[in-house]
Design an enzyme around this catalytic site. Structure first.
Site, PDB file in Angstrom:
ATOM      1  N   GLU A  91       4.327  63.033 -33.286  1.00 34.67           N
ATOM      2  CA  GLU A  91       3.932  61.646 -33.030  1.00 34.67           C
ATOM      3  C   GLU A  91       5.134  60.723 -32.969  1.00 34.67           C
ATOM      4  O   GLU A  91       6.138  60.941 -33.646  1.00 34.67           O
ATOM      5  CB  GLU A  91       3.093  61.129 -34.203  1.00 34.67           C
ATOM      6  CG  GLU A  91       1.658  61.514 -34.154  1.00 34.67           C
ATOM      7  CD  GLU A  91       0.896  60.968 -35.361  1.00 34.67           C
ATOM      8  OE1 GLU A  91       1.076  59.782 -35.697  1.00 34.67           O
ATOM      9  OE2 GLU A  91       0.122  61.738 -35.944  1.00 34.67           O
ATOM     10  N   CYS A 104       9.405  54.224 -33.544  1.00 33.88           N
ATOM     11  CA  CYS A 104       9.436  55.020 -34.772  1.00 33.88           C
ATOM     12  C   CYS A 104       9.326  56.481 -34.353  1.00 33.88           C
ATOM     13  O   CYS A 104       8.337  56.876 -33.740  1.00 33.88           O
ATOM     14  CB  CYS A 104       8.259  54.602 -35.653  1.00 33.88           C
ATOM     15  SG  CYS A 104       8.039  55.636 -37.103  1.00 33.88           S
ATOM     16  N   CYS A 111       6.577  68.255 -42.517  1.00 35.77           N
ATOM     17  CA  CYS A 111       7.556  67.842 -43.528  1.00 35.77           C
ATOM     18  C   CYS A 111       7.325  68.689 -44.772  1.00 35.77           C
ATOM     19  O   CYS A 111       6.209  69.118 -45.039  1.00 35.77           O
ATOM     20  CB  CYS A 111       7.339  66.362 -43.849  1.00 35.77           C
ATOM     21  SG  CYS A 111       8.531  65.695 -45.049  1.00 35.77           S
ATOM     22  N   CYS A 118       0.948  61.240 -48.148  1.00 33.46           N
ATOM     23  CA  CYS A 118       1.407  61.326 -46.751  1.00 33.46           C
ATOM     24  C   CYS A 118       0.730  62.480 -46.009  1.00 33.46           C
ATOM     25  O   CYS A 118       0.718  63.612 -46.487  1.00 33.46           O
ATOM     26  CB  CYS A 118       2.925  61.498 -46.728  1.00 33.46           C
ATOM     27  SG  CYS A 118       3.592  61.687 -45.075  1.00 33.46           S
ATOM     28  N   GLY A 158       8.513  63.830 -40.985  1.00 32.16           N
ATOM     29  CA  GLY A 158       9.744  64.551 -41.293  1.00 32.16           C
ATOM     30  C   GLY A 158      10.665  63.784 -42.209  1.00 32.16           C
ATOM     31  O   GLY A 158      10.543  62.571 -42.369  1.00 32.16           O
ATOM     32  N   GLU A 159      11.582  64.520 -42.833  1.00 32.87           N
ATOM     33  CA  GLU A 159      12.575  63.913 -43.720  1.00 32.87           C
ATOM     34  C   GLU A 159      13.937  64.022 -43.019  1.00 32.87           C
ATOM     35  O   GLU A 159      14.489  65.132 -42.915  1.00 32.87           O
ATOM     36  CB  GLU A 159      12.549  64.650 -45.071  1.00 32.87           C
ATOM     37  CG  GLU A 159      13.716  64.361 -45.989  1.00 32.87           C
ATOM     38  CD  GLU A 159      14.002  62.873 -46.211  1.00 32.87           C
ATOM     39  OE1 GLU A 159      13.079  62.105 -46.522  1.00 32.87           O
ATOM     40  OE2 GLU A 159      15.169  62.478 -46.036  1.00 32.87           O
ATOM     41  N   SER A 190      15.171  56.429 -42.762  1.00 26.48           N
ATOM     42  CA  SER A 190      14.375  56.353 -43.986  1.00 26.48           C
ATOM     43  C   SER A 190      14.360  57.702 -44.697  1.00 26.48           C
ATOM     44  O   SER A 190      14.153  58.733 -44.066  1.00 26.48           O
ATOM     45  CB  SER A 190      12.946  55.939 -43.616  1.00 26.48           C
ATOM     46  OG  SER A 190      12.142  55.872 -44.764  1.00 26.48           O
ATOM     47  N   HIS A 215       8.850  53.690 -54.010  1.00 26.43           N
ATOM     48  CA  HIS A 215       7.429  53.812 -54.347  1.00 26.43           C
ATOM     49  C   HIS A 215       7.085  53.814 -55.836  1.00 26.43           C
ATOM     50  O   HIS A 215       5.919  54.014 -56.196  1.00 26.43           O
ATOM     51  CB  HIS A 215       6.801  55.059 -53.714  1.00 26.43           C
ATOM     52  CG  HIS A 215       6.954  55.146 -52.225  1.00 26.43           C
ATOM     53  ND1 HIS A 215       6.961  54.040 -51.409  1.00 26.43           N
ATOM     54  CD2 HIS A 215       7.115  56.210 -51.390  1.00 26.43           C
ATOM     55  CE1 HIS A 215       7.116  54.424 -50.149  1.00 26.43           C
ATOM     56  NE2 HIS A 215       7.220  55.729 -50.119  1.00 26.43           N
ATOM     57  N   ASN A 289      -1.668  53.415 -46.890  1.00 30.35           N
ATOM     58  CA  ASN A 289      -2.620  53.677 -45.823  1.00 30.35           C
ATOM     59  C   ASN A 289      -3.434  54.895 -46.253  1.00 30.35           C
ATOM     60  O   ASN A 289      -2.912  56.009 -46.215  1.00 30.35           O
ATOM     61  CB  ASN A 289      -1.793  53.989 -44.563  1.00 30.35           C
ATOM     62  CG  ASN A 289      -2.506  53.566 -43.318  1.00 30.35           C
ATOM     63  OD1 ASN A 289      -3.725  53.504 -43.287  1.00 30.35           O
ATOM     64  ND2 ASN A 289      -1.740  53.297 -42.283  1.00 30.35           N
TER      65      ASN A 289
HETATM   66  N1  SAH Z   1      10.641  61.209 -44.993  1.00 33.25           N
HETATM   67  C1  SAH Z   1      11.128  59.873 -44.822  1.00 33.25           C
HETATM   68  C2  SAH Z   1      10.646  59.179 -43.560  1.00 33.25           C
HETATM   69  C3  SAH Z   1       9.225  59.374 -43.130  1.00 33.25           C
HETATM   70  S1  SAH Z   1       7.953  58.583 -44.000  1.00 33.25           S
HETATM   71  C4  SAH Z   1      10.828  59.052 -46.064  1.00 33.25           C
HETATM   72  O1  SAH Z   1      10.231  59.559 -46.988  1.00 33.25           O
HETATM   73  O2  SAH Z   1      11.264  57.908 -46.125  1.00 33.25           O
HETATM   74  C5  SAH Z   1       8.106  56.873 -43.671  1.00 33.25           C
HETATM   75  C6  SAH Z   1       7.566  55.993 -44.777  1.00 33.25           C
HETATM   76  O3  SAH Z   1       6.121  55.968 -44.785  1.00 33.25           O
HETATM   77  C7  SAH Z   1       7.976  56.451 -46.157  1.00 33.25           C
HETATM   78  O4  SAH Z   1       8.312  55.348 -46.957  1.00 33.25           O
HETATM   79  C8  SAH Z   1       6.710  57.098 -46.663  1.00 33.25           C
HETATM   80  O5  SAH Z   1       6.704  57.221 -48.040  1.00 33.25           O
HETATM   81  C9  SAH Z   1       5.659  56.177 -46.096  1.00 33.25           C
HETATM   82  N2  SAH Z   1       4.305  56.709 -46.036  1.00 33.25           N
HETATM   83  C10 SAH Z   1       3.895  57.947 -45.705  1.00 33.25           C
HETATM   84  N3  SAH Z   1       2.568  58.042 -45.745  1.00 33.25           N
HETATM   85  C11 SAH Z   1       2.114  56.827 -46.106  1.00 33.25           C
HETATM   86  C12 SAH Z   1       0.812  56.294 -46.305  1.00 33.25           C
HETATM   87  N4  SAH Z   1      -0.280  57.030 -46.168  1.00 33.25           N
HETATM   88  N5  SAH Z   1       0.723  54.990 -46.663  1.00 33.25           N
HETATM   89  C13 SAH Z   1       1.831  54.229 -46.803  1.00 33.25           C
HETATM   90  N6  SAH Z   1       3.066  54.668 -46.617  1.00 33.25           N
HETATM   91  C14 SAH Z   1       3.220  55.962 -46.271  1.00 33.25           C
END
Ligand code: SAH
Length: 350
Positions: A91, A104, A111, A118, A158-159, A190, A215, A289
């Protein structure tokens, strides 16, 4: 076969030299691929037939096929589902802001970081995306929309720090003046906080913004949400952030997904404020979310605003992230998950 889009200028130079051609051909090739963005050899009018044939026999342009494009009627946000050459699905999202268009992108198929809220991590990591595939996410969206992309965030599935070498090469290539020539300052990487890699990235002095998915305001809560917290403490993550700031001069951005009854308390906000006190940073609050598979809920708006006010009272820069494309939901990785669960085509002949 390897994707020709993944090679930087030096590598293209050695490829053409190996084929017995002059080095400057590499620059022409690079411009065709990354400036003019052609995806076939036929279109490269100033490259000889001989070189094209040699290239064709050894390399290809990995196709990125749009499977779904959903456009928000509210704010024009577009969610893209792409099929990679090997049948995997990823995506990407296009967001329209006053300052420009931001894309994005995903950096891996799935991941393996395991953050509890997530959707992208539920089935683990299938593979890393190559630099060419990450570039293709951006190029394809520009091609489809005929609009210029001015900002990129590595915040899709992904990370990025778990695919470090490819991500760094992607950053190098997207900022290259022979290609898209984007400013590093318009790119945000990120990470959930892979400490040694944050330091490594700092040493490259790339000028990209570092966003940390924090977080939580203490290790205990963070461990409930993010397995990576068992490996690195918040103190270690913050120390790496300080190093990043000292080395690059770039202000750190902290992401904080607010989850009802987990990390949304007033005490949590105070604790976060004291953690970040004196640091040149910015906090982005994201109401979580909720995903189908997990039982995490968004706090009430009262609690979200209360959290923000506490941080403001302590002079921390803070914003609440505006939810984009609410009507085309499928939060963070859900579009892909739904597609796969509905038995979407999984194989694709090259
Ligand atoms: N792996 C990286 C980048 C991808 S996730 C990271 O962890 O930063 C991008 C952002 O979306 C991260 O801050 C992640 O924690 C957040 N995220 C993922 N799923 C989410 C959800 N369901 N609700 C809110 N934020 C979410």
């Amino acid at each position: 076969m390897e994707d020709l889009r993944s090679f930087n200028l030096e590598e293209l130079s050695s490829i053409v030299e190996e084929f017995g051609e002059k080095k400057f051909r590499a620059k022409q090739l690079y411009e065709w691929i990354h400036k003019k963005r052609v995806a076939t050899f036929e279109e490269m009018t100033n490259i000889s037939k001989g070189l094209k044939e040699k290239l064709m026999a050894n390399y290809f342009f990995a196709p990125l096929k749009p499977l779904q494009v959903l456009t928000s009627k509210i704010d024009g946000t577009q969610k893209y589902l792409f099929r990679l050459y090997d049948g995997n699905v990823i995506e990407a999202v296009l967001m329209k802001y006053k300052y420009g268009n931001s894309v994005c992108i995903s950096t891996q198929v799935g991941c393996r970081m395991g953050c509890r809220f997530c959707a992208s991590t539920i089935d683990g990591r299938t593979r890393n995306l190559t630099p060419g595939e990450m570039l293709a996410e951006v190029y394809t969206i520009e091609h489809i929309t005929k609009e210029r992309v001015s900002h990129i965030v590595l915040m899709g599935a992904g990370e990025p720090m778990d695919n470090f070498d490819y991500v760094v090469r992607f950053l190098d290539m997207i900022t290259n003046d022979q290609g898209m020539n984007l400013s590093g300052r318009n790119i945000t990487v990120s990470t959930c906080g892979l400490v040694p890699k944050i330091k490594e990235l700092a040493d490259l002095k790339l000028q990209v913004t570092l966003a940390i998915s924090l977080h939580a305001s203490n290790d205990e809560t963070r461990k409930e949400l993010m397995p990576i917290a068992n490996k690195y403490s918040i103190a270690q993550v913050l120390e790496a952030c300080d190093y990043y700031f000292q080395t690059t001069g770039r202000r750190i951005s902290f992401e904080y997904s607010l989850v009802k009854d987990v990390n949304d308390t007033k005490e949590g906000a105070k604790e976060l404020a004291s953690l970040l006190k004196g640091r040149n940073c910015h906090v982005n609050l994201i109401p979580v979310n909720p995903i189908e598979e997990k039982d995490f809920k968004q706090p009430t708006w009262d609690n979200i605003y209360r959290f923000k006010e506490v941080l403001e009272k302590h002079h921390i820069n803070v914003t609440i992230r505006r939810e984009m494309g609410r009507d085309i939901n499928g939060s963070c990785g859900q579009l892909r998950k739904n597609y796969l669960e509905e038995g979407g085509q999984e194989t694709f002949d090259k």
